[in-house]
Design a protein around this motif. Structure first.
Motif, PDB file in Angstrom:
ATOM      1  N   VAL A   1     -34.360  58.296  -9.837  1.00 38.70           N
ATOM      2  CA  VAL A   1     -33.325  57.299  -9.575  1.00 38.70           C
ATOM      3  C   VAL A   1     -32.297  57.199 -10.509  1.00 38.70           C
ATOM      4  O   VAL A   1     -33.096  56.875 -11.818  1.00 38.70           O
ATOM      5  CB  VAL A   1     -34.171  56.122  -8.922  1.00 38.70           C
ATOM      6  N   SER A   2     -31.110  56.916 -10.308  1.00 39.42           N
ATOM      7  CA  SER A   2     -30.259  56.306 -11.487  1.00 39.42           C
ATOM      8  C   SER A   2     -29.570  55.457 -10.596  1.00 39.42           C
ATOM      9  O   SER A   2     -29.108  55.574  -9.575  1.00 39.42           O
ATOM     10  CB  SER A   2     -29.320  57.434 -11.700  1.00 39.42           C
ATOM     11  N   VAL A   3     -29.545  54.186 -11.404  1.00 36.36           N
ATOM     12  CA  VAL A   3     -28.928  53.004 -10.830  1.00 36.36           C
ATOM     13  C   VAL A   3     -27.789  52.437 -11.809  1.00 36.36           C
ATOM     14  O   VAL A   3     -28.099  52.252 -12.764  1.00 36.36           O
ATOM     15  CB  VAL A   3     -29.957  51.736 -10.513  1.00 36.36           C
ATOM     16  N   GLY A   4     -26.530  52.514 -11.289  1.00 33.50           N
ATOM     17  CA  GLY A   4     -25.457  51.612 -11.925  1.00 33.50           C
ATOM     18  C   GLY A   4     -25.047  50.497 -11.087  1.00 33.50           C
ATOM     19  O   GLY A   4     -24.776  50.501  -9.992  1.00 33.50           O
ATOM     20  N   VAL A   5     -24.640  49.306 -11.913  1.00 37.77           N
ATOM     21  CA  VAL A   5     -24.020  48.071 -11.574  1.00 37.77           C
ATOM     22  C   VAL A   5     -22.681  48.134 -12.043  1.00 37.77           C
ATOM     23  O   VAL A   5     -22.383  48.228 -13.206  1.00 37.77           O
ATOM     24  CB  VAL A   5     -25.104  46.984 -11.907  1.00 37.77           C
ATOM     25  N   ILE A   6     -21.659  47.732 -11.140  1.00 35.21           N
ATOM     26  CA  ILE A   6     -20.462  47.520 -11.343  1.00 35.21           C
ATOM     27  C   ILE A   6     -19.833  46.250 -11.807  1.00 35.21           C
ATOM     28  O   ILE A   6     -20.116  45.161 -10.898  1.00 35.21           O
ATOM     29  CB  ILE A   6     -19.374  48.207 -10.299  1.00 35.21           C
ATOM     30  N   PRO A   7     -19.828  45.796 -12.902  1.00 34.94           N
ATOM     31  CA  PRO A   7     -19.725  44.407 -13.290  1.00 34.94           C
ATOM     32  C   PRO A   7     -18.469  43.779 -12.520  1.00 34.94           C
ATOM     33  O   PRO A   7     -17.476  44.383 -12.323  1.00 34.94           O
ATOM     34  CB  PRO A   7     -19.177  44.325 -14.815  1.00 34.94           C
ATOM     35  N   SER A   8     -18.667  42.392 -12.127  1.00 31.20           N
ATOM     36  CA  SER A   8     -17.431  41.673 -11.416  1.00 31.20           C
ATOM     37  C   SER A   8     -16.087  41.790 -12.333  1.00 31.20           C
ATOM     38  O   SER A   8     -15.231  41.761 -11.741  1.00 31.20           O
ATOM     39  CB  SER A   8     -17.959  40.340 -10.819  1.00 31.20           C
ATOM     40  N   ASP A   9     -16.439  41.673 -13.560  1.00 35.48           N
ATOM     41  CA  ASP A   9     -15.205  41.652 -14.643  1.00 35.48           C
ATOM     42  C   ASP A   9     -14.852  42.946 -15.155  1.00 35.48           C
ATOM     43  O   ASP A   9     -14.016  42.776 -16.163  1.00 35.48           O
ATOM     44  CB  ASP A   9     -15.594  40.811 -15.609  1.00 35.48           C
ATOM     45  N   ALA A  10     -15.318  43.781 -14.481  1.00 38.79           N
ATOM     46  CA  ALA A  10     -14.668  45.230 -14.898  1.00 38.79           C
ATOM     47  C   ALA A  10     -13.427  45.506 -14.360  1.00 38.79           C
ATOM     48  O   ALA A  10     -12.721  44.960 -13.423  1.00 38.79           O
ATOM     49  CB  ALA A  10     -15.587  46.447 -14.204  1.00 38.79           C
ATOM     50  N   ALA A  11     -12.384  45.799 -15.342  1.00 41.96           N
ATOM     51  CA  ALA A  11     -11.059  46.439 -15.116  1.00 41.96           C
ATOM     52  C   ALA A  11     -11.184  47.541 -14.087  1.00 41.96           C
ATOM     53  O   ALA A  11     -12.028  48.452 -13.981  1.00 41.96           O
ATOM     54  CB  ALA A  11     -10.685  46.907 -16.404  1.00 41.96           C
ATOM     55  N   ARG A  12     -10.361  47.273 -12.812  1.00 44.47           N
ATOM     56  CA  ARG A  12     -10.518  48.184 -11.563  1.00 44.47           C
ATOM     57  C   ARG A  12      -9.497  49.023 -11.504  1.00 44.47           C
ATOM     58  O   ARG A  12      -8.450  48.713 -10.665  1.00 44.47           O
ATOM     59  CB  ARG A  12     -10.541  47.226 -10.464  1.00 44.47           C
ATOM     60  N   PRO A  13      -9.480  50.295 -12.070  1.00 45.35           N
ATOM     61  CA  PRO A  13      -8.722  51.239 -11.541  1.00 45.35           C
ATOM     62  C   PRO A  13      -8.872  51.891 -10.085  1.00 45.35           C
ATOM     63  O   PRO A  13      -8.209  52.419  -9.458  1.00 45.35           O
ATOM     64  CB  PRO A  13      -8.524  52.282 -12.766  1.00 45.35           C
ATOM     65  N   MET A  14     -10.322  51.643  -9.909  1.00 44.13           N
ATOM     66  CA  MET A  14     -10.621  52.048  -8.593  1.00 44.13           C
ATOM     67  C   MET A  14     -11.162  50.634  -7.798  1.00 44.13           C
ATOM     68  O   MET A  14     -12.213  50.184  -8.344  1.00 44.13           O
ATOM     69  CB  MET A  14     -11.887  53.042  -8.783  1.00 44.13           C
ATOM     70  N   TRP A  15     -10.417  50.043  -6.894  1.00 45.97           N
ATOM     71  CA  TRP A  15     -10.732  48.949  -6.174  1.00 45.97           C
ATOM     72  C   TRP A  15     -12.224  49.298  -5.133  1.00 45.97           C
ATOM     73  O   TRP A  15     -12.811  50.328  -4.916  1.00 45.97           O
ATOM     74  CB  TRP A  15      -9.930  48.721  -5.223  1.00 45.97           C
ATOM     75  N   PRO A  16     -12.941  47.885  -4.760  1.00 52.29           N
ATOM     76  CA  PRO A  16     -13.921  48.087  -4.113  1.00 52.29           C
ATOM     77  C   PRO A  16     -13.533  48.691  -2.576  1.00 52.29           C
ATOM     78  O   PRO A  16     -12.600  48.429  -2.195  1.00 52.29           O
ATOM     79  CB  PRO A  16     -14.531  46.678  -3.942  1.00 52.29           C
ATOM     80  N   VAL A  17     -14.424  49.616  -2.113  1.00 52.58           N
ATOM     81  CA  VAL A  17     -14.323  50.139  -0.858  1.00 52.58           C
ATOM     82  C   VAL A  17     -15.390  49.956   0.087  1.00 52.58           C
ATOM     83  O   VAL A  17     -16.463  49.447  -0.420  1.00 52.58           O
ATOM     84  CB  VAL A  17     -13.809  51.770  -0.965  1.00 52.58           C
ATOM     85  N   GLU A  18     -15.112  50.676   1.268  1.00 50.41           N
ATOM     86  CA  GLU A  18     -16.389  50.434   2.057  1.00 50.41           C
ATOM     87  C   GLU A  18     -17.477  51.119   1.883  1.00 50.41           C
ATOM     88  O   GLU A  18     -17.613  51.983   0.889  1.00 50.41           O
ATOM     89  CB  GLU A  18     -16.100  51.090   3.529  1.00 50.41           C
ATOM     90  N   GLY A  19     -18.902  50.815   1.946  1.00 50.94           N
ATOM     91  CA  GLY A  19     -20.025  51.434   1.619  1.00 50.94           C
ATOM     92  C   GLY A  19     -20.104  52.609   2.080  1.00 50.94           C
ATOM     93  O   GLY A  19     -19.781  53.001   3.502  1.00 50.94           O
ATOM     94  N   PHE A  20     -20.657  53.738   1.452  1.00 52.89           N
ATOM     95  CA  PHE A  20     -20.798  55.052   1.948  1.00 52.89           C
ATOM     96  C   PHE A  20     -22.118  55.709   1.223  1.00 52.89           C
ATOM     97  O   PHE A  20     -22.467  55.345   0.173  1.00 52.89           O
ATOM     98  CB  PHE A  20     -19.404  55.985   1.722  1.00 52.89           C
ATOM     99  N   THR A  21     -22.570  56.744   2.009  1.00 57.70           N
ATOM    100  CA  THR A  21     -23.655  57.451   1.335  1.00 57.70           C
ATOM    101  C   THR A  21     -23.406  59.100   1.239  1.00 57.70           C
ATOM    102  O   THR A  21     -22.599  59.565   2.405  1.00 57.70           O
ATOM    103  CB  THR A  21     -24.818  57.367   2.146  1.00 57.70           C
TER     104      THR A  21
END
Length: 286
Positions: free
Chosen positions: A208-228
């Motif tokens: 397993v590798s887990v990454g958490v995207i900080p809420s205050d991260a500069a966002r060149p990529m916006w939050p999108v729908e969840g996907f697998t």
């Protein structure tokens, strides 16, 4: 300029994949096409037409095929694949007519076949990490909202049973979670606290590798729908009303790129653990 793929390309690819899986079952059962046709009571050409994806397969065909191959345990999974092949966009009400248990179980063969799973989750803790209490709270909410038959206890057991893929050989998992997920109190503060502790434990698994995207991260990529992303062959996108299965190569590339761009925003290892512990400290302070 290359032409755009047909809107039906994902559907056709899904139908071909289903036909390939049926052929594999027949071969594994050591049956010829004629043998299977005789066992099913079909014209001998029907097996060939199905395996070449020339003739659409029905749920009844799948059941008959699996019974002839003595692989009845594959029926639910194949039917779920058929539903995806019928349109790529399948409403949850069609997938959950009797509740949530069968849908949870239908994913198991796909999980077991997948060598490399990539999950982006902007709303809830990913299912493979969920505790009993967190899964129960979430599935109860889904059952109530969608007004479907309540089989939550059986569905929770089925969901937790899928966790075995985390500790069996040959699988690699990469999870991306938006930081806000760590604060959404699914089931209340105590349930969330237990879930976050469990997440910290699961992060130590070698697969397993887990990454958490900080809420205050500069966002060149916006939050999108969840996907697998399952290997490099399909993507499942969960919408409020439906599950979308993407198999067209041009669409897959878009999701691969989105996952890579979102990955670049995340923190891992100690950085991810610190964000999870921050949420735990806020819960304990309340």
């Amino acid at each position: 300029m290359p032409s755009s793929p047909s809107p039906s390309s994902s559907v056709q690819a899904a139908r071909r994949a289903l036909a390939d899986r049926l052929r594999e079952l027949r071969l594994a059962a050591e049956l010829s096409g004629t043998d299977l046709a005789v066992a099913a009571g079909w014209h001998k050409s029907k097996v060939s037409r199905i395996e070449k994806a020339v003739q659409p397969v029905t749920q009844a065909d799948i059941r008959t095929w699996c019974e002839a191959c003595r692989t009845e345990d594959q029926i639910d999974d194949l039917v779920a694949s058929l539903r995806a092949a019928e349109g790529g966009y399948v409403e949850w009400r069609r997938l959950e007519p009797t509740g949530l248990r069968k849908l949870q179980q239908s994913y198991v063969p796909l999980y077991e076949r997948t060598r490399w799973m990539r999950v982006y989750q902007p709303h809830v803790i990913p299912g493979l990490f969920q505790t009993d209490e967190y899964a129960r709270a979430l599935l109860e909410a889904i059952t109530s909202f969608r007004n479907i038959p309540n089989d939550v206890e059986a569905a929770v057991k089925a969901r937790l049973a899928r966790r075995r893929v985390l500790t069996t050989g040959g699988h690699t998992f990469v999870f991306l979670i938006e930081q806000c997920v760590l604060d959404y109190q699914i089931g209340g503060p105590s349930v969330l606290a237990g879930q976050l502790r469990h997440l910290l434990s699961d992060m130590s698994l070698p697969s397993v590798s887990v990454g958490v995207i900080p809420s205050d991260a500069a966002r060149p990529m916006w939050p999108v729908e969840g996907f697998t992303v399952y290997d490099t062959t399909q993507v499942h996108v969960e919408l409020l009303t439906a599950n979308v299965t993407v198999t067209a190569p041009s669409e897959l590339v878009t999701y691969f790129r989105a996952f890579d761009d979102l990955s670049a925003l995340a923190v891992y290892g100690p950085g991810a653990r610190e964000l999870i512990n921050d949420s735990l400290r806020r819960l304990e302070a309340d």
